[in-house]
Write a protein that holds these residues in place. Structure first.
Motif, PDB file in Angstrom:
ATOM      1  N   ALA A  20       0.831  -1.208   0.000  1.00 16.02           N
ATOM      2  CA  ALA A  20       0.000   0.000   0.000  1.00 16.02           C
ATOM      3  C   ALA A  20       0.862   1.253   0.000  1.00 16.02           C
ATOM      4  CB  ALA A  20      -0.929  -0.008   1.207  1.00 16.02           C
ATOM      5  N   MET A  21       1.908   1.263   0.831  1.00 14.90           N
ATOM      6  CA  MET A  21       2.811   2.406   0.857  1.00 14.90           C
ATOM      7  C   MET A  21       3.563   2.537  -0.464  1.00 14.90           C
ATOM      8  SD  MET A  21       4.303   1.986   4.752  1.00 14.90           S
ATOM      9  CE  MET A  21       5.375   3.410   4.606  1.00 14.90           C
ATOM     10  N   GLY A  22       3.949   1.409  -1.046  1.00 16.92           N
ATOM     11  CA  GLY A  22       4.672   1.438  -2.306  1.00 16.92           C
ATOM     12  C   GLY A  22       3.835   1.989  -3.446  1.00 16.92           C
ATOM     13  N   VAL A  23       2.560   1.596  -3.513  1.00 13.23           N
ATOM     14  CA  VAL A  23       1.665   2.106  -4.570  1.00 13.23           C
ATOM     15  C   VAL A  23       1.480   3.615  -4.407  1.00 13.23           C
ATOM     16  CG1 VAL A  23      -0.682   2.031  -5.499  1.00 13.23           C
ATOM     17  CG2 VAL A  23       0.463  -0.096  -4.834  1.00 13.23           C
ATOM     18  N   LEU A  24       1.284   4.062  -3.179  1.00 13.70           N
ATOM     19  CA  LEU A  24       1.111   5.490  -2.928  1.00 13.70           C
ATOM     20  C   LEU A  24       2.358   6.266  -3.326  1.00 13.70           C
ATOM     21  CD1 LEU A  24      -0.457   7.871  -1.702  1.00 13.70           C
ATOM     22  CD2 LEU A  24       0.472   7.214   0.536  1.00 13.70           C
ATOM     23  N   LEU A  25       3.520   5.783  -2.913  1.00 13.05           N
ATOM     24  CA  LEU A  25       4.767   6.502  -3.183  1.00 13.05           C
ATOM     25  C   LEU A  25       5.115   6.506  -4.666  1.00 13.05           C
ATOM     26  CD1 LEU A  25       6.915   5.225  -0.177  1.00 13.05           C
ATOM     27  CD2 LEU A  25       5.925   7.498  -0.484  1.00 13.05           C
ATOM     28  N   SER A  26       4.891   5.391  -5.339  1.00 12.38           N
ATOM     29  CA  SER A  26       5.220   5.331  -6.765  1.00 12.38           C
ATOM     30  C   SER A  26       4.346   6.272  -7.583  1.00 12.38           C
ATOM     31  CB  SER A  26       5.076   3.896  -7.283  1.00 12.38           C
ATOM     32  OG  SER A  26       3.745   3.435  -7.125  1.00 12.38           O
ATOM     33  N   SER A  27       3.098   6.454  -7.161  1.00 13.70           N
ATOM     34  CA  SER A  27       2.209   7.381  -7.864  1.00 13.70           C
ATOM     35  C   SER A  27       2.659   8.823  -7.668  1.00 13.70           C
ATOM     36  CB  SER A  27       0.770   7.205  -7.369  1.00 13.70           C
ATOM     37  OG  SER A  27       0.304   5.889  -7.609  1.00 13.70           O
ATOM     38  N   LEU A  28       3.135   9.137  -6.458  1.00 13.10           N
ATOM     39  CA  LEU A  28       3.577  10.502  -6.161  1.00 13.10           C
ATOM     40  C   LEU A  28       4.979  10.785  -6.689  1.00 13.10           C
ATOM     41  CD1 LEU A  28       2.308  10.793  -2.470  1.00 13.10           C
ATOM     42  CD2 LEU A  28       1.198  11.668  -4.539  1.00 13.10           C
ATOM     43  N   GLN A  29       5.813   9.740  -6.736  1.00 12.99           N
ATOM     44  CA  GLN A  29       7.207   9.911  -7.150  1.00 12.99           C
ATOM     45  C   GLN A  29       7.316  10.420  -8.587  1.00 12.99           C
ATOM     46  OE1 GLN A  29       9.974   9.725  -5.561  1.00 12.99           O
ATOM     47  NE2 GLN A  29      11.625   9.117  -6.924  1.00 12.99           N
ATOM     48  N   VAL A  30       6.364  10.092  -9.419  1.00 11.97           N
ATOM     49  CA  VAL A  30       6.387  10.534 -10.818  1.00 11.97           C
ATOM     50  C   VAL A  30       6.358  12.060 -10.893  1.00 11.97           C
ATOM     51  CG1 VAL A  30       5.137  10.480 -13.008  1.00 11.97           C
ATOM     52  CG2 VAL A  30       5.298   8.414 -11.618  1.00 11.97           C
ATOM     53  N   PHE A  31       5.655  12.696  -9.968  1.00 13.93           N
ATOM     54  CA  PHE A  31       5.468  14.143 -10.001  1.00 13.93           C
ATOM     55  C   PHE A  31       6.389  14.884  -9.037  1.00 13.93           C
ATOM     56  CE2 PHE A  31       1.561  11.881 -10.939  1.00 13.93           C
ATOM     57  CZ  PHE A  31       1.213  12.407 -12.166  1.00 13.93           C
ATOM     58  N   PHE A  32       6.798  14.206  -7.973  1.00 11.65           N
ATOM     59  CA  PHE A  32       7.662  14.829  -6.968  1.00 11.65           C
ATOM     60  C   PHE A  32       8.868  13.914  -6.745  1.00 11.65           C
ATOM     61  CE2 PHE A  32       3.179  15.665  -5.983  1.00 11.65           C
ATOM     62  CZ  PHE A  32       3.137  17.046  -6.160  1.00 11.65           C
ATOM     63  N   ARG A  33       9.925  14.146  -7.497  1.00 10.19           N
ATOM     64  CA  ARG A  33      11.070  13.221  -7.495  1.00 10.19           C
ATOM     65  C   ARG A  33      11.853  13.236  -6.179  1.00 10.19           C
ATOM     66  NH1 ARG A  33      11.827  11.365 -12.843  1.00 10.19           N
ATOM     67  NH2 ARG A  33       9.749  11.534 -13.773  1.00 10.19           N
ATOM     68  N   ASP A  34      11.668  14.254  -5.356  1.00 11.88           N
ATOM     69  CA  ASP A  34      12.387  14.295  -4.083  1.00 11.88           C
ATOM     70  C   ASP A  34      11.797  13.360  -3.042  1.00 11.88           C
ATOM     71  OD1 ASP A  34      14.141  16.178  -5.005  1.00 11.88           O
ATOM     72  OD2 ASP A  34      13.007  17.892  -4.253  1.00 11.88           O
ATOM     73  N   ILE A  35      10.618  12.818  -3.318  1.00 14.52           N
ATOM     74  CA  ILE A  35       9.965  11.940  -2.346  1.00 14.52           C
ATOM     75  C   ILE A  35      10.834  10.734  -2.017  1.00 14.52           C
ATOM     76  CG2 ILE A  35       8.078  10.265  -2.122  1.00 14.52           C
ATOM     77  CD1 ILE A  35       6.207  12.295  -3.225  1.00 14.52           C
ATOM     78  N   GLY A  36      11.518  10.202  -3.014  1.00 16.78           N
ATOM     79  CA  GLY A  36      12.358   9.030  -2.789  1.00 16.78           C
ATOM     80  C   GLY A  36      13.434   9.280  -1.755  1.00 16.78           C
ATOM     81  N   GLN A  37      14.069  10.458  -1.815  1.00 14.41           N
ATOM     82  CA  GLN A  37      15.122  10.790  -0.860  1.00 14.41           C
ATOM     83  C   GLN A  37      14.548  10.970   0.542  1.00 14.41           C
ATOM     84  OE1 GLN A  37      18.105  10.537  -2.134  1.00 14.41           O
ATOM     85  NE2 GLN A  37      17.227  10.323  -4.181  1.00 14.41           N
ATOM     86  N   VAL A  38      13.392  11.618   0.609  1.00 11.43           N
ATOM     87  CA  VAL A  38      12.750  11.836   1.913  1.00 11.43           C
ATOM     88  C   VAL A  38      12.361  10.503   2.542  1.00 11.43           C
ATOM     89  CG1 VAL A  38      10.758  12.855   3.083  1.00 11.43           C
ATOM     90  CG2 VAL A  38      11.926  14.122   1.269  1.00 11.43           C
ATOM     91  N   ILE A  39      11.830   9.606   1.735  1.00 16.40           N
ATOM     92  CA  ILE A  39      11.394   8.304   2.241  1.00 16.40           C
ATOM     93  C   ILE A  39      12.576   7.490   2.752  1.00 16.40           C
ATOM     94  CG2 ILE A  39      10.392   6.090   1.569  1.00 16.40           C
ATOM     95  CD1 ILE A  39       8.398   8.370   2.051  1.00 16.40           C
ATOM     96  N   ASP A  40      13.723   7.585   2.093  1.00 18.23           N
ATOM     97  CA  ASP A  40      14.906   6.861   2.568  1.00 18.23           C
ATOM     98  C   ASP A  40      15.276   7.289   3.987  1.00 18.23           C
ATOM     99  OD1 ASP A  40      15.107   5.442   0.240  1.00 18.23           O
ATOM    100  OD2 ASP A  40      16.586   6.775  -0.672  1.00 18.23           O
ATOM    101  N   ILE A  41      15.187   8.589   4.240  1.00 20.04           N
ATOM    102  CA  ILE A  41      15.496   9.102   5.577  1.00 20.04           C
ATOM    103  C   ILE A  41      14.450   8.632   6.583  1.00 20.04           C
ATOM    104  CG2 ILE A  41      15.741  11.191   6.976  1.00 20.04           C
ATOM    105  CD1 ILE A  41      16.795  12.592   4.469  1.00 20.04           C
ATOM    106  N   LEU A  42      13.175   8.714   6.186  1.00 18.77           N
ATOM    107  CA  LEU A  42      12.099   8.304   7.095  1.00 18.77           C
ATOM    108  C   LEU A  42      12.162   6.817   7.410  1.00 18.77           C
ATOM    109  CD1 LEU A  42       9.078  10.365   5.685  1.00 18.77           C
ATOM    110  CD2 LEU A  42      10.471  10.834   7.712  1.00 18.77           C
ATOM    111  N   LEU A  43      12.574   6.014   6.443  1.00 15.71           N
ATOM    112  CA  LEU A  43      12.688   4.575   6.679  1.00 15.71           C
ATOM    113  C   LEU A  43      13.804   4.264   7.676  1.00 15.71           C
ATOM    114  CD1 LEU A  43      12.115   3.135   3.090  1.00 15.71           C
ATOM    115  CD2 LEU A  43      10.623   2.858   5.070  1.00 15.71           C
ATOM    116  N   GLN A  44      14.887   5.030   7.615  1.00 11.86           N
ATOM    117  CA  GLN A  44      15.947   4.839   8.608  1.00 11.86           C
ATOM    118  C   GLN A  44      15.433   5.162  10.011  1.00 11.86           C
ATOM    119  OE1 GLN A  44      19.820   6.577   7.627  1.00 11.86           O
ATOM    120  NE2 GLN A  44      19.248   6.615   5.471  1.00 11.86           N
TER     121      GLN A  44
END
Length: 263
Positions: A160-184
């Motif tokens: 569920a989190m992956g589907v949400l993030l992949s949909s948003l990542q297309v438009f906001f490319r910085d989300i991936g970097q933010v998520i890496d920090i949040l996952l840590q």
């Protein structure tokens, strides 16, 4: 239901992507598929040697030199399943942009190989882990089946989190970097490396808001205490999974038409 039927119709595409992911991972290496076993085996051996023999780490209330190794591996293996699904999903549309543009198919099909590969890696790690528990006399027996609800919820939450993030990542490319920090931060906010019993009361109350805590606590109860976990504690992660599922569905359906243009 329509999405599930569409995924079933394109199961050949999902299988082809899954096979390609598994083959290309070790293409050109001398040992090939053996690395699927050697890498997780090395992790099990290192954690066992370092924490049970060199550091002689102990868990309070459990009289076994291997208890902390079992505790750590239970958490790390489950966390890797959760992490791999999210990490592979968040850039899914961007990485498969050319395929999405050229071929008409349900985009949800792309998540099937992600879960399949992560599940395959998890299965190998789990088999090695169970062999280890047998060797050290800590195999939980039939109680292992009680881990299924927690693992299913963990997988569904990650999807569920992956589907949400992949949909948003297309438009906001910085989300991936933010998520890496949040996952840590999420990793250290979950009792995986440390037992929750050593935490101050204030911090212990704070981490109870972490939906992963009941899932990992249930797994640790099974493998360390050899008893059934309190399944009533799973309602909270189940509710969080439903919320993420609804958000993912809304974002996917709302942004579906714009994703192709943005890619």
């Amino acid at each position: 239901m329509n999405s599930l039927l569409a995924i079933w119709r394109f199961r050949g595409l999902a299988r082809a992507i899954t096979e390609r992911e598994l083959r290309t991972r070790y293409t050109g290496s001398s040992l090939g598929p053996l690395w699927l076993v050697l890498q997780p085996l090395a992790m099990v051996l290192v954690y066992t040697l370092v924490f049970s023999q060199l550091m002689r780490a102990r868990l309070p209330g459990i009289d076994s030199s291997f208890a902390y190794s079992v505790y750590l591996l239970t958490g790390v293996i489950s966390w890797n399943l959760f992490l791999e699904i999210i990490q592979k999903s968040k850039n899914l549309f961007v990485e498969h942009g050319n395929l999405i543009k050229k071929v008409s198919f349900p985009r949800l099909v792309l998540y099937v190989p992600v879960v399949a590969v992560a599940g395959f890696n998890f299965l190998i790690m789990t088999i090695l882990f169970l062999i280890f528990t047998l060797l050290v006399g800590m195999f939980p027996g039939k109680l292992i089946l009680a881990a299924i609800p927690s693992l299913v919820l963990l997988t569904l939450m990650a999807v569920a989190m992956g589907v949400l993030l992949s949909s948003l990542q297309v438009f906001f490319r910085d989300i991936g970097q933010v998520i890496d920090i949040l996952l840590q931060l999420l990793f250290w906010a979950t009792p995986i490396v440390y037992p929750s019993s050593i935490l101050p009361a204030a911090i212990l109350r704070a981490i109870q808001w972490n939906p992963l805590v009941p899932l990992f606590s249930s797994l640790q109860t099974i493998f360390l205490e050899h008893r059934l976990p309190d399944f009533s504690t799973l309602w909270y992660p189940a509710a969080v999974t439903v919320v993420f599922g609804l958000l993912a569905t809304y974002a996917y359906r709302r942004l579906y038409g714009a994703i192709l243009d943005e890619l």
